[in-house]
Design a protein around this motif. Structure first.
Motif, PDB file in Angstrom:
ATOM      1  N   TYR A  62     -26.487  -2.614 -17.099  1.00 26.45           N
ATOM      2  CA  TYR A  62     -27.757  -3.136 -17.625  1.00 26.45           C
ATOM      3  C   TYR A  62     -28.671  -2.009 -18.037  1.00 26.45           C
ATOM      4  N   CYS A  79     -41.556  -5.298 -19.505  1.00 24.53           N
ATOM      5  CA  CYS A  79     -40.409  -4.561 -20.038  1.00 24.53           C
ATOM      6  C   CYS A  79     -39.453  -5.510 -20.724  1.00 24.53           C
ATOM      7  N   SER A  81     -35.457  -6.412 -20.280  1.00 23.75           N
ATOM      8  CA  SER A  81     -34.365  -6.206 -19.330  1.00 23.75           C
ATOM      9  C   SER A  81     -33.087  -6.814 -19.919  1.00 23.75           C
ATOM     10  N   GLY A  97     -31.768  -5.331  -8.234  1.00 25.53           N
ATOM     11  CA  GLY A  97     -32.664  -6.247  -7.527  1.00 25.53           C
ATOM     12  C   GLY A  97     -33.548  -5.511  -6.533  1.00 25.53           C
ATOM     13  N   HIS A  98     -34.675  -6.105  -6.254  1.00 20.23           N
ATOM     14  CA  HIS A  98     -35.663  -5.428  -5.389  1.00 20.23           C
ATOM     15  C   HIS A  98     -36.725  -6.395  -4.893  1.00 20.23           C
ATOM     16  N   HIS A 100     -40.924  -6.142  -4.318  1.00 15.49           N
ATOM     17  CA  HIS A 100     -41.986  -5.280  -4.808  1.00 15.49           C
ATOM     18  C   HIS A 100     -42.551  -4.484  -3.629  1.00 15.49           C
ATOM     19  N   GLU A 107     -44.073 -12.286 -10.305  1.00 15.68           N
ATOM     20  CA  GLU A 107     -43.557 -11.787 -11.585  1.00 15.68           C
ATOM     21  C   GLU A 107     -43.088 -12.975 -12.410  1.00 15.68           C
ATOM     22  N   TYR A 109     -40.484 -14.024 -15.660  1.00 12.57           N
ATOM     23  CA  TYR A 109     -39.379 -13.570 -16.516  1.00 12.57           C
ATOM     24  C   TYR A 109     -39.206 -14.572 -17.647  1.00 12.57           C
ATOM     25  N   HIS A 168     -41.763  -0.920  -6.847  1.00  9.70           N
ATOM     26  CA  HIS A 168     -40.398  -1.396  -6.600  1.00  9.70           C
ATOM     27  C   HIS A 168     -39.865  -0.847  -5.287  1.00  9.70           C
ATOM     28  N   TYR A 170     -36.492  -0.568  -3.737  1.00  8.04           N
ATOM     29  CA  TYR A 170     -35.039  -0.715  -3.924  1.00  8.04           C
ATOM     30  C   TYR A 170     -34.301  -0.483  -2.609  1.00  8.04           C
TER      31      TYR A 170
HETATM   32  C1  PAN Z   1     -37.849  -6.001 -13.756  1.00  4.75           C
HETATM   33  C2  PAN Z   1     -36.621  -5.208 -13.288  1.00  4.75           C
HETATM   34  C3  PAN Z   1     -35.507  -5.081 -14.313  1.00  4.75           C
HETATM   35  C4  PAN Z   1     -34.324  -4.247 -13.778  1.00  4.75           C
HETATM   36  O1  PAN Z   1     -38.575  -5.300 -14.687  1.00  4.75           O
HETATM   37  O2  PAN Z   1     -37.060  -3.937 -12.883  1.00  4.75           O
HETATM   38  O3  PAN Z   1     -35.034  -6.354 -14.622  1.00  4.75           O
HETATM   39  O4  PAN Z   1     -33.899  -4.645 -12.504  1.00  4.75           O
HETATM   40  P1  PAN Z   1     -33.971  -3.647 -11.252  1.00  4.75           P
HETATM   41  O5  PAN Z   1     -35.370  -3.134 -11.183  1.00  4.75           O
HETATM   42  O6  PAN Z   1     -33.627  -4.492 -10.079  1.00  4.75           O
HETATM   43  O7  PAN Z   1     -33.017  -2.524 -11.485  1.00  4.75           O
HETATM   44  C5  PAN Z   1     -38.697  -6.274 -12.526  1.00  4.75           C
HETATM   45  O8  PAN Z   1     -38.364  -7.105 -11.730  1.00  4.75           O
HETATM   46  N1  PAN Z   1     -39.793  -5.529 -12.347  1.00  4.75           N
HETATM   47  O9  PAN Z   1     -40.584  -5.719 -11.275  1.00  4.75           O
END
Ligand code: PAN
Ligand code: ZN
Length: 202
Positions: A62, A79, A81, A97-98, A100, A107, A109, A168, A170
């Motif tokens: 990705y 962004c 994605s 995935g994460h 915050h 968020e 999408y 983020h 992670y």
């Molecule tokens: C998105 C993510 C994006 C990439 O902008 O950052 O989809 O996924 P990872 O960050 O898990 O690599 C988001 O959720 N921002 O908060």
């Protein structure tokens, strides 16, 4: 178009163009590419991931185009994605995935291409799966870890929008992982428990 930042805040209107077919964002956006070699432990079947790497070489799983908007309270970051189609073993290509860093931040999408899922999971493992398809906006409330999963055969493109100071985390997912994963079974996506939950690092 350049962003004019003064005192740590965006000080002037600007725009970007996002190509709805490729997901590419124009201008000086930060471009992050996530290749399989750096994601081996993200997939449940690490042997299948290593085997894929041997057979297909380092594969782009990705990528993200992100505007460098200050990570400040009051700003809105966004962004593009792009998650590519494919599977490691029977697990679909997906983002790391994460949570915050400021866990209460939500968020949204907006999906503009492809077919997939947004997997959302709370600290206690309670999960929700929402389908992503063009025209659908998925709202991820605060306190939910989230990841995009591509179950189709074209790129899954979405436009995430989130508070500037969300940050983020992670680390939690690298260490513990999601409790649930989405795999293909008899040609269909199903949610199963992650066999490596709690020990993603080995
Ligand atoms: C998105 C993510 C994006 C990439 O902008 O950052 O989809 O996924 P990872 O960050 O898990 O690599 C988001 O959720 N921002 O908060
Ligand atoms: Zn996020």
């Amino acid at each position: 178009m350049e962003i004019r930042v003064e005192n740590g805040r965006v000080a002037h209107p600007f725009f970007v163009e996002i190509d709805s077919h490729s997901g590419k964002m124009d201008g000086d956006a930060t471009h992050i590419k996530r290749f399989l070699s750096k994601l081996i432990n993200v997939f449940a079947d690490t042997d299948a991931a290593k085997d894929y790497l041997r057979r297909h070489g380092d594969t782009l799983i990705y990528e993200v185009y992100e505007k460098d908007i200050p990570e400040a309270n009051g700003e809105v970051r966004f962004c593009s994605s792009i998650t590519y189609p494919g599977k490691i073993g029977n697990e679909y290509f997906m983002t790391k995935g994460h949570f915050h860093s400021r866990p209460d931040t939500a968020e949204m999408y907006w999906c503009i291409r492809g077919k997939g899922y947004m997997l959302m999971e709370k600290e206690d493992g309670e999960h929700e799966l929402e389908e992503m398809h063009p025209g659908r906006v998925v709202y991820v409330p605060g306190y939910y870890a989230h990841r995009s999963i591509n179950i189709g055969n074209e790129p899954l493109i979405s436009l995430p929008v989130y508070p500037g100071d969300a940050g983020h985390d992670y680390e939690t997912m690298e260490e513990r992982g999601f409790k649930h994963i989405v795999v293909e079974k008899n040609g269909r996506p199903v949610v199963i428990e992650n066999p490596r939950y709690g020990r993603m690092r080995g």
